[in-house]
Motif scaffolding. Structure first.
Motif, PDB file in Angstrom:
ATOM      1  N   ARG A 139     -40.955  10.047 -11.885  1.00  0.00           N
ATOM      2  CA  ARG A 139     -41.799   8.976 -12.408  1.00  0.00           C
ATOM      3  C   ARG A 139     -40.971   7.979 -13.223  1.00  0.00           C
ATOM      4  N   GLY A 140     -41.234   6.705 -12.982  1.00  0.00           N
ATOM      5  CA  GLY A 140     -40.608   5.651 -13.760  1.00  0.00           C
ATOM      6  C   GLY A 140     -39.217   5.254 -13.319  1.00  0.00           C
ATOM      7  N   GLU A 141     -38.689   5.871 -12.272  1.00  0.00           N
ATOM      8  CA  GLU A 141     -37.345   5.496 -11.828  1.00  0.00           C
ATOM      9  C   GLU A 141     -37.397   4.442 -10.737  1.00  0.00           C
ATOM     10  N   LEU A 142     -36.270   3.764 -10.564  1.00  0.00           N
ATOM     11  CA  LEU A 142     -36.111   2.866  -9.430  1.00  0.00           C
ATOM     12  C   LEU A 142     -35.158   3.552  -8.463  1.00  0.00           C
ATOM     13  N   PHE A 143     -35.703   3.946  -7.325  1.00  0.00           N
ATOM     14  CA  PHE A 143     -34.961   4.710  -6.330  1.00  0.00           C
ATOM     15  C   PHE A 143     -34.672   3.808  -5.143  1.00  0.00           C
ATOM     16  N   ALA A 144     -33.405   3.662  -4.798  1.00  0.00           N
ATOM     17  CA  ALA A 144     -33.002   2.839  -3.657  1.00  0.00           C
ATOM     18  C   ALA A 144     -32.752   3.735  -2.454  1.00  0.00           C
ATOM     19  N   LEU A 145     -33.470   3.487  -1.364  1.00  0.00           N
ATOM     20  CA  LEU A 145     -33.285   4.229  -0.122  1.00  0.00           C
ATOM     21  C   LEU A 145     -32.529   3.341   0.855  1.00  0.00           C
ATOM     22  N   ILE A 200     -40.593   2.742  -8.662  1.00  0.00           N
ATOM     23  CA  ILE A 200     -40.297   1.776  -7.601  1.00  0.00           C
ATOM     24  C   ILE A 200     -39.342   2.396  -6.596  1.00  0.00           C
ATOM     25  N   ILE A 201     -39.744   2.330  -5.327  1.00  0.00           N
ATOM     26  CA  ILE A 201     -38.888   2.792  -4.240  1.00  0.00           C
ATOM     27  C   ILE A 201     -38.519   1.568  -3.409  1.00  0.00           C
ATOM     28  N   LEU A 202     -37.237   1.325  -3.301  1.00  0.00           N
ATOM     29  CA  LEU A 202     -36.723   0.118  -2.673  1.00  0.00           C
ATOM     30  C   LEU A 202     -35.916   0.461  -1.432  1.00  0.00           C
ATOM     31  N   THR A 203     -36.202  -0.241  -0.341  1.00  0.00           N
ATOM     32  CA  THR A 203     -35.268  -0.245   0.779  1.00  0.00           C
ATOM     33  C   THR A 203     -34.720  -1.666   0.895  1.00  0.00           C
ATOM     34  N   THR A 204     -33.442  -1.778   1.160  1.00  0.00           N
ATOM     35  CA  THR A 204     -32.835  -3.104   1.207  1.00  0.00           C
ATOM     36  C   THR A 204     -31.571  -3.092   2.049  1.00  0.00           C
ATOM     37  N   HIS A 205     -31.267  -4.262   2.621  1.00  0.00           N
ATOM     38  CA  HIS A 205     -29.976  -4.457   3.269  1.00  0.00           C
ATOM     39  C   HIS A 205     -29.009  -5.152   2.321  1.00  0.00           C
ATOM     40  N   TYR A 206     -29.534  -5.654   1.208  1.00  0.00           N
ATOM     41  CA  TYR A 206     -28.685  -6.272   0.199  1.00  0.00           C
ATOM     42  C   TYR A 206     -28.231  -5.187  -0.768  1.00  0.00           C
ATOM     43  N   ILE A 207     -27.122  -4.546  -0.436  1.00  0.00           N
ATOM     44  CA  ILE A 207     -26.727  -3.370  -1.196  1.00  0.00           C
ATOM     45  C   ILE A 207     -26.354  -3.734  -2.630  1.00  0.00           C
ATOM     46  N   GLU A 208     -25.976  -5.000  -2.862  1.00  0.00           N
ATOM     47  CA  GLU A 208     -25.683  -5.397  -4.237  1.00  0.00           C
ATOM     48  C   GLU A 208     -26.919  -5.286  -5.120  1.00  0.00           C
ATOM     49  N   GLU A 209     -28.118  -5.417  -4.523  1.00  0.00           N
ATOM     50  CA  GLU A 209     -29.347  -5.228  -5.290  1.00  0.00           C
ATOM     51  C   GLU A 209     -29.485  -3.782  -5.740  1.00  0.00           C
ATOM     52  N   ALA A 210     -29.244  -2.859  -4.839  1.00  0.00           N
ATOM     53  CA  ALA A 210     -29.303  -1.448  -5.200  1.00  0.00           C
ATOM     54  C   ALA A 210     -28.247  -1.114  -6.239  1.00  0.00           C
ATOM     55  N   GLU A 211     -27.074  -1.711  -6.077  1.00  0.00           N
ATOM     56  CA  GLU A 211     -25.977  -1.453  -7.003  1.00  0.00           C
ATOM     57  C   GLU A 211     -26.329  -1.929  -8.411  1.00  0.00           C
ATOM     58  N   GLU A 212     -27.043  -3.033  -8.497  1.00  0.00           N
ATOM     59  CA  GLU A 212     -27.405  -3.582  -9.799  1.00  0.00           C
ATOM     60  C   GLU A 212     -28.632  -2.910 -10.398  1.00  0.00           C
ATOM     61  N   MET A 213     -29.625  -2.569  -9.560  1.00  0.00           N
ATOM     62  CA  MET A 213     -30.938  -2.200 -10.075  1.00  0.00           C
ATOM     63  C   MET A 213     -31.227  -0.704 -10.105  1.00  0.00           C
ATOM     64  N   ALA A 214     -30.706   0.056  -9.153  1.00  0.00           N
ATOM     65  CA  ALA A 214     -31.197   1.416  -8.937  1.00  0.00           C
ATOM     66  C   ALA A 214     -30.731   2.407  -9.998  1.00  0.00           C
ATOM     67  N   ASP A 243     -14.259   0.860  -5.318  1.00  0.00           N
ATOM     68  CA  ASP A 243     -15.099   0.632  -4.149  1.00  0.00           C
ATOM     69  C   ASP A 243     -16.501   0.234  -4.582  1.00  0.00           C
ATOM     70  N   SER A 244     -17.107  -0.671  -3.844  1.00  0.00           N
ATOM     71  CA  SER A 244     -18.492  -1.044  -4.090  1.00  0.00           C
ATOM     72  C   SER A 244     -19.417  -0.017  -3.462  1.00  0.00           C
ATOM     73  N   LEU A 245     -20.685  -0.077  -3.841  1.00  0.00           N
ATOM     74  CA  LEU A 245     -21.676   0.798  -3.229  1.00  0.00           C
ATOM     75  C   LEU A 245     -21.765   0.549  -1.729  1.00  0.00           C
ATOM     76  N   GLU A 246     -21.570  -0.700  -1.312  1.00  0.00           N
ATOM     77  CA  GLU A 246     -21.617  -1.028   0.112  1.00  0.00           C
ATOM     78  C   GLU A 246     -20.516  -0.301   0.882  1.00  0.00           C
ATOM     79  N   LYS A 247     -19.324  -0.272   0.327  1.00  0.00           N
ATOM     80  CA  LYS A 247     -18.207   0.426   0.975  1.00  0.00           C
ATOM     81  C   LYS A 247     -18.511   1.922   1.089  1.00  0.00           C
ATOM     82  N   ILE A 248     -19.047   2.510   0.014  1.00  0.00           N
ATOM     83  CA  ILE A 248     -19.401   3.933   0.037  1.00  0.00           C
ATOM     84  C   ILE A 248     -20.455   4.197   1.099  1.00  0.00           C
ATOM     85  N   PHE A 249     -21.475   3.324   1.157  1.00  0.00           N
ATOM     86  CA  PHE A 249     -22.559   3.482   2.126  1.00  0.00           C
ATOM     87  C   PHE A 249     -22.036   3.426   3.561  1.00  0.00           C
ATOM     88  N   VAL A 250     -21.211   2.438   3.847  1.00  0.00           N
ATOM     89  CA  VAL A 250     -20.665   2.298   5.202  1.00  0.00           C
ATOM     90  C   VAL A 250     -19.849   3.537   5.578  1.00  0.00           C
TER      91      VAL A 250
END
Length: 307
Positions: A30-36, A187-201, A294-301
């Motif tokens: 509860r109360g977290e921002l989870f990026a999927l 908040i559960i977020l799906t996004t292709h803008y990984i910088e958003e997840a990196e900043e917010m999640a 490494d950015s979150l995007e690099k880790i994800f890829v």
């Protein structure tokens, strides 16, 4: 206290035989921002659609704050707001009317003050009497968020919420998301803008081929899986890495005046100490140094392409 979302052994197989989800297990607090995160076709939208009651699962269970989405579906769905990918709005209805109607769908009494507050938050109040068809794509996206917030949900799904939105509107939306999280909305977020997840999640989950392959605190994920680079700027140029430094993972770059040392975040510090000593012994003079991670995007890829 039960998690905001509790998913256990969730599976979905379509009539074609395609297995979209494979025994997914996931708790969202509860109360977290989870990026999927996940590539196209990984199962993100299928997972969200099942939790929101739009499609039926083949197996497994989902509970929303303790309410089963099948046996106690009214209570479960009343807690959920969904901002879908598609711009599906009533083209000839006004902004205020469509948001008010969305509130009524959940059996809630009219609350003009709440609707006004939501529209003002989303910079839609000046457009309240405009028909949806007259709005820009970015404004229509805001209307989708307003509809999702009309019944005051405690769990909000954002499925690619800023796709096709310009930079200014995206920034405004994320200010709203920050405010919602601060008010206690999960908040559960799906996004292709990984910088958003990196900043917010707060936490990041990665789904691929219908399976959750990783769930981690964002900071821990970047520490455990991110690799760092130490960039050593030399006082002079060299044509090759000295033999005394051959044991290190070094790359000669720039105009022959930079050495790049790549290391993991756990055992790398000892290596740096040894490297600096050996660098001095080799006769190289150090002009400056800096580190990059490494950015979150690099880790994800790297994760989704891992064999």
């Amino acid at each position: 206290m039960a998690p905001a979302i509790a998913i256990k052994d969730l599976s979905k197989t379509y009539e074609t035989g395609f297995e979209a989800l494979k025994r997914v297990n996931l708790d969202i607090e509860r109360g977290e921002l989870f990026a999927l995160l996940g590539p196209n076709g990984a199962g993100k939208t299928t997972l969200i659609s099942i939790v929101c009651g739009l499609i039926k699962a083949t197996g497994g269970t989902v509970k929303v704050e303790g309410h089963d989405i099948v046996t106690d579906y009214r209570a479960a769905r009343s807690l959920i707001g969904l901002v879908p990918q598609e711009l599906t709005t009533e083209a000839f209805e006004t902004v205020r009317a469509t948001v008010s109607f969305s509130r009524g769908l959940f059996g809630l009494k009219k609350d003009p003050a709440h609707v006004e507050n939501v529209l003002r938050q989303l910079s839609l109040w000046d457009k309240r009497d405009n028909k949806i068809i007259t709005l820009s794509g970015g404004m229509k996206r805001r209307v989708l968020i307003a509809k999702a917030l009309a019944h005051e949900p405690r769990v909000l799904f954002l499925d690619e919420p800023t796709a096709g939105v310009d930079v200014e509107l995206r920034r405004d939306m994320w200010e709203i998301v920050r405010g919602l999280r601060e008010s206690g909305v999960t908040i559960i977020l799906t996004t292709h803008y990984i910088e958003e997840a990196e900043e917010m999640a707060d936490r990041v989950g990665v789904i691929n081929n219908g399976e959750i392959i990783l769930v981690e605190e964002k900071s821990e994920l970047m520490q455990k899986l991110g690799r760092k680079r130490l960039i050593l700027q030399l006082g002079s140029t060299i044509s090759a890495i000295p033999d005394g430094l051959a044991s290190y993972d070094l790359e000669l770059s720039g105009q022959g005046d930079e050495l790049v040392y790549t290391y993991d975040t756990h055992g790398g510090r000892t290596g740096i100490t040894n490297l600096m000593n050996d660098l001095r012994d080799s006769g190289l003079r150090l002009k400056d140094l800096q580190t990059k991670q490494d950015s979150l995007e690099k880790i994800f890829v790297d994760l989704v392409h891992k064999d």
